[in-house]
Design an enzyme around this catalytic site. Structure first.
Site: not given
Ligand SMILES: Cc1ncc(COP(=O)(O)O)c(C=O)c1O
Length: 381
Positions: A48, A101
């Site tokens: 870890r 997102y």
């Molecule tokens: C621009 C962006 N940031 C962060 C994430 C989150 O990533 P994860 O799905 O690997 O947790 C995503 C997921 O689609 C994303 O498109």
């Protein structure tokens, strides 16, 4: 190692000194023998805290982005959460884009708001508005996503960073869509970069992961504590797969960008299409900024359809090559309906997405096959 592709292939991947294996082994061990209590043989103690395969990936990520250090996590969300936990305290304020997102917005609304952390979604195109907001309501972090998910908005990172720094905020860039092959946020003024390595860095839709890359060891130590104390780390096998994907990032991004440009140009005048959101098109509002801060325009695009929500949903079922599935960044082309799939959590919020929007992750298949497939799907509406 100055060239991007040299770094992508070699950083973190030195041949194994014991056996000469050109591809270093995957270290599955969770614990490491010591000769005397507290005397570590090679700096490793317990997986870890650190594991050689994860360290190899982290070295590669830091080299690609030009950062001081990188920390890899079990997912993009785990990575971003670790960073925010490291720097935010109750009462802090974060500024983010109006288009981002959905999962990140959900994390703020559902996890951080009850802890007393506020966030304000803003239009980063309005620099005077940002300046005024930060003047009246200082922020600990300004979070930029460019190109953004799913509308492909472009943020002028250098301009926003200058304003944010003047008001004492840290600047975070989510570089998932562009990748360091096309965009280097540290050179534009960012303090921290996050990735969903699930996407282009992994590149083959077979490994979930995330990363935080910092440009100061002080920030790095804070993120490392969250990684070590909370433990949302990449597994050794996931770290290996991501490192393997990174080796071909440069060539893949070239092809993703070329295919996406051809596809955008081929459908922009189609009668079923209202607007194509692709920063490579000169008609895109962020084209000039994108041309300045990116070396190519990437593989992501969105399209709004004249036939509304019904046409959008239908289109996702009419393609044969584009697979109806969320996510992006793999070698295969995907298509999805953000309002009902990746962005359901922002419905009814300032980040809500149009219902006639379809998001397309352009893969690296043969260009003409992709153009033919999307054209026949649009023709069928
Ligand atoms: C621009 C962006 N940031 C962060 C994430 C989150 O990533 P994860 O799905 O690997 O947790 C995503 C997921 O689609 C994303 O498109």
């Amino acid at each position: 190692m100055t060239g991007f592709d040299t770094r992508a292939i070699r950083a973190g991947s030195e041949p194994d000194p014991l056996t000469g294996a050109v591809v270093p082994p995957i270290h599955l061990t969770t614990t490491f023998r010591q000769d005397f209590p507290g005397e570590l043989l090679a700096g490793f103690e317990y997986a870890r805290c650190a594991n050689p395969t994860r360290t190899a990936l982290q070295d590669a990520l830091a080299a690609l982005e030009g950062g001081v250090a990188a920390y890899s996590f079990a997912s993009g969300m785990a990575a971003e959460d670790a960073f925010f936990r490291a720097v935010l305290r109750p009462g802090d304020h974060v500024v983010m884009g109006l288009d981002a997102y959905g999962g990140t917005y959900r994390m703020f609304a559902s996890v951080y708001a009850p802890m007393g952390i506020t966030n304000t979604p803003v239009d980063f195109g309005d620099l005077a508005g940002l300046d005024a907001l930060l003047g009246s309501t200082p922020a600990r972090v300004v979070r930029i996503e460019t190109p953004s998910n799913p509308i492909m908005s472009i943020v002028d990172v250098a301009a926003v960073a200058q304003i944010a720094h003047r008001h004492g905020a840290l600047v975070l860039v989510d570089n998932t869509f562009a990748t360091p092959a096309l965009q280097r946020p540290f050179e534009l003024g960012a303090d921290v970069i996050v990735h969903s390595t699930t996407k282009y860095l992994g590149g083959h839709s077979d490994v979930l992961g995330g990363a935080v890359i910092v440009n100061s060891q002080e920030l790095g130590d804070q993120v490392y504590n969250m990684q070590n104390w909370l433990g949302a780390v990449s597994s050794p096998f996931d770290a290996y797969l991501t490192l393997r994907g990174i080796k071909t990032l440069g060539v893949r991004m070239e092809r993703h960008s070329r295919n996406a440009m051809a596809l955008a140009q081929s459908i922009v005048a189609h009668p079923a299409v209202e607007t194509v959101y692709y920063p490579g098109l000169e008609t895109h509002a962020g084209h000039d900024v994108a041309a300045r801060q990116m070396s190519a325009f990437g593989g992501m695009m969105s399209v709004t359809l004249r036939g509304g929500q019904d046409a959008a949903r239908l289109l996702t079922t009419r393609t044969e090559l584009f697979i109806l599935a969320p996510s992006l960044g793999g070698v295969e082309s995907l298509i999805e309906w953000p309002a009902g799939m990746t962005h359901t959590s922002v419905e009814g919020t300032p980040l809500a997405v149009p219902h006639n929007l379809v998001r397309i992750a352009v893969g690296i298949e043969t260009e003409s096959d992709l153009v033919d497939d999307l054209t026949q799907a649009l023709d069928s509406l």
